[in-house]
Motif scaffolding. Structure first.
Motif, short mmCIF file in Angstrom:
data_model
loop_
_atom_site.label_atom_id
_atom_site.label_comp_id
_atom_site.label_asym_id
_atom_site.label_seq_id
_atom_site.Cartn_x
_atom_site.Cartn_y
_atom_site.Cartn_z
N VAL A 5 0.85 -1.19 0.00
CA VAL A 5 0.00 0.00 0.00
C VAL A 5 0.89 1.25 0.00
O VAL A 5 1.87 1.34 0.74
N LYS A 6 0.54 2.23 -0.83
CA LYS A 6 1.31 3.46 -0.94
C LYS A 6 0.46 4.64 -0.45
O LYS A 6 -0.63 4.88 -0.94
N ALA A 30 2.95 -0.50 5.20
CA ALA A 30 2.69 0.31 4.00
C ALA A 30 3.89 1.23 3.73
O ALA A 30 4.74 1.45 4.60
N LYS A 31 3.93 1.78 2.53
CA LYS A 31 5.01 2.67 2.13
C LYS A 31 4.51 4.11 2.12
O LYS A 31 3.47 4.40 1.54
N ILE A 32 5.26 4.99 2.76
CA ILE A 32 4.90 6.40 2.81
C ILE A 32 5.66 7.15 1.73
O ILE A 32 6.90 7.09 1.67
N ASP A 70 -0.14 10.12 -9.32
CA ASP A 70 0.71 8.92 -9.33
C ASP A 70 -0.09 7.64 -9.08
O ASP A 70 0.49 6.57 -8.92
N HIS A 71 -1.41 7.78 -8.99
CA HIS A 71 -2.31 6.62 -8.81
C HIS A 71 -1.92 5.81 -7.57
O HIS A 71 -1.80 4.59 -7.61
N LEU A 72 -1.73 6.54 -6.46
CA LEU A 72 -1.39 5.88 -5.20
C LEU A 72 -2.66 5.35 -4.54
O LEU A 72 -3.78 5.60 -5.00
N ASP A 73 -2.49 4.60 -3.46
CA ASP A 73 -3.63 3.92 -2.83
C ASP A 73 -4.41 4.81 -1.87
O ASP A 73 -5.63 4.71 -1.76
#
Length: 269
Positions: free
Chosen positions: A143-144, A164-166, A184-187
């Protein structure tokens, strides 16, 4: 005799009021050493400050700074920033005398905070088709999360997110993380509830989660100066915040600027 007594009591009340409005010289020196109160205003948090006509600052933080300067008997100068991280950097380089920021351990090393005057929520925004329904669903591998660099929620999530990634956006104002999230189409986008709600209202393909991962305690603060305690200024500022909450000043300022937020409870004694 009764009239004389009433006159004496009135004079005492005026004198007491004058004393309250005329702080000691060391208080003024601590809070406005240049003879002008330089107040950091963070436009990155729309709950605290907004740009009025011609870009003139308005909002609860502006009203508090103006009232403090009035009581100190000095002019006020607003030092504008577009993000909390930039306000923090400004503290370290001596750009301002008082600021309005969320209380965070990383910041407390450089800033002497009062108790909070407003509490707001940090939460998440996702797309309507996202599988995430609760804030606890987000911290999973892959998850971003988009955040604003150096924001209160960035500092908090940095301490607490385990899987998750920050991803941090370094430039722009308080909505820059939303732009990164979309572009950037992040989550997930993390931010202040009011800003996320405002965006989602105009973008029905988005939704804001009902819960929150953090209660963000917004306070006033003074930069710490090496070799200077400045206890008189810090004590005065702390009492000022408590009075502004108790008198209804903070609540009224929020209402005037069209913001909805919880006034912080009285500081623990």
């Amino acid at each position: 005799m009764q009239l004389l007594l009433s006159m004496v009591l009135a004079l005492l009340t005026v004198a007491s009021s004058a004393m309250a409005q005329s702080p000691a010289a060391d208080v003024v020196r601590d809070l406005a050493p240049s003879g002008m109160l330089r107040a950091a205003i963070n436009f990155g948090n729309g709950v605290l400050a907004q740009k009025g006509e011609g870009g003139v600052p308005r909002g609860v933080s502006v009203d508090l700074a103006t009232e403090l300067a009035r009581r100190l008997g000095v002019p006020v100068a607003f030092v504008p920033y577009e993000a909390a991280g930039k306000v923090f950097e400004g503290a370290k380089s001596g750009e301002w005398d008082i600021g309005f920021m969320a209380i965070e351990p990383v910041r407390a090393a450089e800033i002497a905070f009062t108790a909070p005057y407003v509490v707001i929520e940090g939460t998440y925004m996702v797309r309507q088709d996202s599988p995430f329904r609760d804030v606890d669903d987000v911290d999973k591998p892959g998850v971003k999360i988009a955040v604003g660099l150096g924001s209160a929620y960035d500092l908090y999530l940095t301490r607490t997110i385990q899987h998750a990634k920050i991803l941090r956006v370094k430039t722009g104002g308080g909505t820059a993380m939303i732009e990164m999230f979309v572009g950037d189409h992040l989550d997930v986008a993390a931010g202040v509830r009011q800003q996320l709600d405002a965006y989602a209202k105009d973008h029905p393909e988005m939704r804001v989660m009902p819960g929150h991962f953090q209660e963000i305690a917004q306070a006033m603060g003074m930069p710490r100066v090496e070799g200077q305690k400045r206890d008189a200024g810090a004590k005065y500022l702390a009492a000022f915040v408590e009075e502004m909450k108790a008198s209804g000043f903070v609540a009224d300022a929020l209402k005037r600027s069209g913001q909805v937020a919880q006034v912080a409870p009285p500081a623990a004694k």
